[in-house]
Scaffold this motif. Structure first.
Motif, PDB file in Angstrom:
ATOM      1  N   CYS A   1      -5.161   4.888   0.870  1.00  0.00           N
ATOM      2  CA  CYS A   1      -3.970   3.918   1.051  1.00  0.00           C
ATOM      3  C   CYS A   1      -3.330   4.132   2.253  1.00  0.00           C
TER       4      CYS A   1
ATOM      5  N   LYS B   1      -4.426   8.240  -2.211  1.00  0.00           N
ATOM      6  CA  LYS B   1      -3.332   8.321  -1.543  1.00  0.00           C
ATOM      7  C   LYS B   1      -3.816   8.050   0.016  1.00  0.00           C
TER       8      LYS B   1
ATOM      9  N   LEU C   1       1.345   1.724  -3.227  1.00  0.00           N
ATOM     10  CA  LEU C   1       0.478   2.280  -4.161  1.00  0.00           C
ATOM     11  C   LEU C   1       0.278   3.712  -3.872  1.00  0.00           C
ATOM     12  N   ILE C   2       0.529   4.111  -2.713  1.00  0.00           N
ATOM     13  CA  ILE C   2       0.628   5.497  -2.199  1.00  0.00           C
ATOM     14  C   ILE C   2       1.532   6.488  -3.104  1.00  0.00           C
TER      15      ILE C   2
ATOM     16  N   THR D   1      -2.373   1.439   5.141  1.00  0.00           N
ATOM     17  CA  THR D   1      -0.949   1.111   5.890  1.00  0.00           C
ATOM     18  C   THR D   1      -0.852   1.146   7.065  1.00  0.00           C
TER      19      THR D   1
ATOM     20  N   PHE E   1       0.938  -1.170  -0.193  1.00  0.00           N
ATOM     21  CA  PHE E   1      -0.031  -0.049  -0.032  1.00  0.00           C
ATOM     22  C   PHE E   1       0.860   1.212   0.127  1.00  0.00           C
TER      23      PHE E   1
ATOM     24  N   ALA F   1      -0.114   6.234  -6.996  1.00  0.00           N
ATOM     25  CA  ALA F   1      -1.415   6.882  -6.942  1.00  0.00           C
ATOM     26  C   ALA F   1      -1.393   8.289  -7.333  1.00  0.00           C
TER      27      ALA F   1
END
Length: 200
Positions: free
Chosen positions: A92, A89, A79-80, A96, A76, A83
């Motif tokens: 995620c 953000k 992904l942040i 997290t 994650f 993103a």
């Protein structure tokens, strides 16, 4: 000719690593998350093979769960970084933080189990005799629901290792006074039975 070759190499390298640094960093975090997933599988496998040693098995099980949470937490983070919009953000980031807190909780459980090693070997257990005021079961999508925890006044005990089904608990133990021996630091139960008053 040389300039064209250098330019071509740079383009190839850039395509392999990602379009920009943000994608490269996100990829590295995702790869690290994958490594933690592999570690999770290894620890879980060893814990399943070492059932005879209760403390060691449960410690590895907790480390396995912590590793899995770290795996998702790191993914994650990737992904942040990758993103595009702020809403994604923030979502995620919240996931997290939750994964990291949960991972820390499992690591703390492993440490407490290690502290209980001597207690377990010497059978110096704590004992509670009371009627549970609450019970928590795992959220099984299919199959049998298993009893995870029993709640007493100011005390919650982990009973998951006994593999007690929800049906068995409700039919045989629910609402009854139980005698449970447990490890003082980790609060893991080592024995559970109905408390029977012996009349003289």
């Amino acid at each position: 000719m040389t300039k064209k070759l250098k330019k071509k190499k740079r383009l190839t390298r850039g395509t392999w690593l990602g379009k920009d640094r943000r994608e490269i960093i996100a990829g590295l975090f995702a790869f690290t998350g994958l490594l933690f997933f592999i570690i999770t599988l290894i620890l879980w496998g060893i814990s399943e093979l070492s059932d005879e040693n209760f403390i060691f098995s449960e410690m590895l099980g907790s480390f396995s769960a912590a590793s899995l949470c770290l795996c998702f937490g790191i993914i994650f983070i990737a992904l942040i970084i990758g993103a595009g919009n702020w809403i994604a953000k923030i979502i995620c980031l919240l996931i997290t933080v939750l994964m990291m807190i949960t991972s820390y909780s499992f690591i703390e459980t492993s440490i407490n189990l290690y502290k209980d090693k001597t207690v377990f070997e010497n059978k110096q257990f704590e004992t509670v005799v009371a009627t549970p005021i609450g019970a928590e079961f795992d959220d099984a999508d299919y199959g049998t629901e298993i009893l995870m925890e029993l709640e007493f006044n100011n005390l919650t005990l982990d009973v998951y290792s006994f593999n007690i089904s929800k049906n068995y608990y409700q039919e045989n133990l629910s609402g009854k006074t139980l005698e449970i021996s447990y490890l003082p630091n980790s609060r893991y139960a080592v024995s559970i039975k109905e408390y029977l008053i012996v009349e003289e």
